[in-house]
Motif scaffolding. Structure first.
Motif, short mmCIF file in Angstrom:
data_model
loop_
_atom_site.label_atom_id
_atom_site.label_comp_id
_atom_site.label_asym_id
_atom_site.label_seq_id
_atom_site.Cartn_x
_atom_site.Cartn_y
_atom_site.Cartn_z
N UNK A 29 12.49 -75.53 4.31
CA UNK A 29 12.56 -74.31 3.50
C UNK A 29 11.27 -73.50 3.56
N UNK A 30 10.18 -74.12 4.08
CA UNK A 30 8.83 -73.56 4.13
C UNK A 30 8.20 -73.50 2.74
N UNK A 31 8.95 -73.01 1.75
CA UNK A 31 8.39 -73.04 0.39
C UNK A 31 9.47 -73.47 -0.60
N UNK A 32 9.08 -74.36 -1.49
CA UNK A 32 9.94 -74.71 -2.63
C UNK A 32 9.29 -74.16 -3.88
N UNK A 33 10.09 -73.47 -4.67
CA UNK A 33 9.56 -72.82 -5.88
C UNK A 33 10.09 -73.54 -7.11
N UNK A 34 9.16 -73.93 -7.98
CA UNK A 34 9.52 -74.63 -9.21
C UNK A 34 9.09 -73.77 -10.40
N UNK A 35 10.02 -73.08 -11.02
CA UNK A 35 9.66 -72.23 -12.16
C UNK A 35 9.28 -73.10 -13.37
N UNK A 36 8.23 -72.72 -14.04
CA UNK A 36 7.80 -73.44 -15.25
C UNK A 36 7.34 -72.39 -16.27
N UNK A 37 7.60 -72.67 -17.52
CA UNK A 37 7.17 -71.74 -18.58
C UNK A 37 5.65 -71.56 -18.55
N UNK A 38 4.91 -72.64 -18.22
CA UNK A 38 3.44 -72.61 -18.25
C UNK A 38 2.86 -72.06 -16.96
N UNK A 39 3.68 -71.57 -16.05
CA UNK A 39 3.18 -71.11 -14.75
C UNK A 39 3.90 -71.89 -13.66
N UNK A 40 4.41 -71.17 -12.67
CA UNK A 40 5.22 -71.80 -11.63
C UNK A 40 4.40 -72.72 -10.73
N UNK A 41 5.11 -73.59 -10.02
CA UNK A 41 4.51 -74.37 -8.94
C UNK A 41 5.19 -73.95 -7.64
N UNK A 42 4.39 -73.62 -6.63
CA UNK A 42 4.93 -73.32 -5.30
C UNK A 42 4.39 -74.35 -4.32
N UNK A 43 5.29 -74.95 -3.58
CA UNK A 43 4.90 -76.00 -2.62
C UNK A 43 5.29 -75.53 -1.22
N UNK A 44 4.28 -75.25 -0.41
CA UNK A 44 4.50 -74.77 0.95
C UNK A 44 4.33 -75.89 1.97
N UNK A 45 5.10 -75.82 3.07
CA UNK A 45 4.84 -76.61 4.26
C UNK A 45 4.90 -75.64 5.44
N UNK A 46 3.74 -75.29 5.96
CA UNK A 46 3.66 -74.24 6.99
C UNK A 46 3.75 -74.80 8.41
N UNK A 47 4.06 -76.10 8.52
CA UNK A 47 4.03 -76.77 9.82
C UNK A 47 4.78 -76.00 10.91
N UNK A 48 5.95 -75.49 10.57
CA UNK A 48 6.81 -74.88 11.59
C UNK A 48 6.47 -73.43 11.91
N UNK A 49 5.49 -72.89 11.20
CA UNK A 49 5.08 -71.51 11.50
C UNK A 49 4.00 -71.52 12.58
N UNK A 50 4.02 -70.47 13.41
CA UNK A 50 3.17 -70.49 14.60
C UNK A 50 1.72 -70.13 14.30
N UNK A 51 1.50 -69.43 13.21
CA UNK A 51 0.13 -69.03 12.93
C UNK A 51 0.09 -67.94 11.88
#
Ligand SMILES: Nc1ncnc2c1ncn2[C@@H]1O[C@H](COP(=O)(O)OP(=O)(O)OP(=O)(O)O)[C@@H](O)[C@H]1O
Ligand SMILES: [Mg+2]
Length: 152
Positions: free
Chosen positions: A68-90
């Protein structure tokens, strides 16, 4: 690598210890923090991210953003975004996915394979470096670099 004021070194001997370390780091994170997770394939970047997720009460819902490249976790106290850029070229491809639009939203941001993003990574990002020890299947050396003290 840039220069960091604080360095913390840990050794974990199984997956669960790395989850716990992620949890101890996670409770210290603040909205706006960017955490770069670096290290070879299979060293435990996603495992430590899971621990951060536990601290932020995302728990069992976290999965690897490999596809997915990024998973977004909405939270009332501020979201968490988890990226995995491995498959992107640069940097160009990272830029094109609107990477910078995720910053300055008061979220906590975890980034696996941050090298793909080059200069798009904020200079004050916390860095977590994971390495296998002597090719052991379970022993990891984990070094955390930060510009503010983290009493982990
Ligand atoms: N001490 C340890 N800490 C973390 N993971 C460990 C440890 N010992 C063994 N493992 C295993 O190593 C693997 C780490 O996988 P993980 O998906 O977290 O790697 P990754 O660094 O995210 O890889 P990728 O670059 O492919 O995203 C898991 O299978 C986990 O069970
Ligand atoms: Mg991973």
């Amino acid at each position: 690598m840039g220069s960091y004021s604080y360095t913390y070194e840990f050794n974990t001997i199984d997956r669960q210890q790395t989850v716990l370390l992620g949890k101890r780091l996670g409770v210290l994170l603040r909205p706006g923090d960017v955490v770069c997770l670096e290290g070879d394939l299979g060293t435990g970047k996603t495992v430590i991210a899971e621990g951060v997720g536990e601290a932020l009460e995302i728990g069992d819902y976290m999965t690897s953003p490999t596809y997915t490249i990024v998973n977004e976790y909405p939270r009332a106290q501020g979201d968490l975004y988890h990226f995995d850029l491995y498959r992107l070229s640069g940097e160009d491809e990272v830029y094109d996915m609107d990477f910078d639009s995720y910053f300055n939203r008061g979220a906590i941001i975890l980034v696996e394979w941050p090298d793909r993003a080059g200069s798009l990574i904020p200079k004050d990002a916390i860095k977590v470096y994971l390495a296998k020890v002597a090719d052991s299947t379970e022993h990891r050396k984990i070094t955390i670099y930060s510009n503010r003290p983290l009493e982990i």
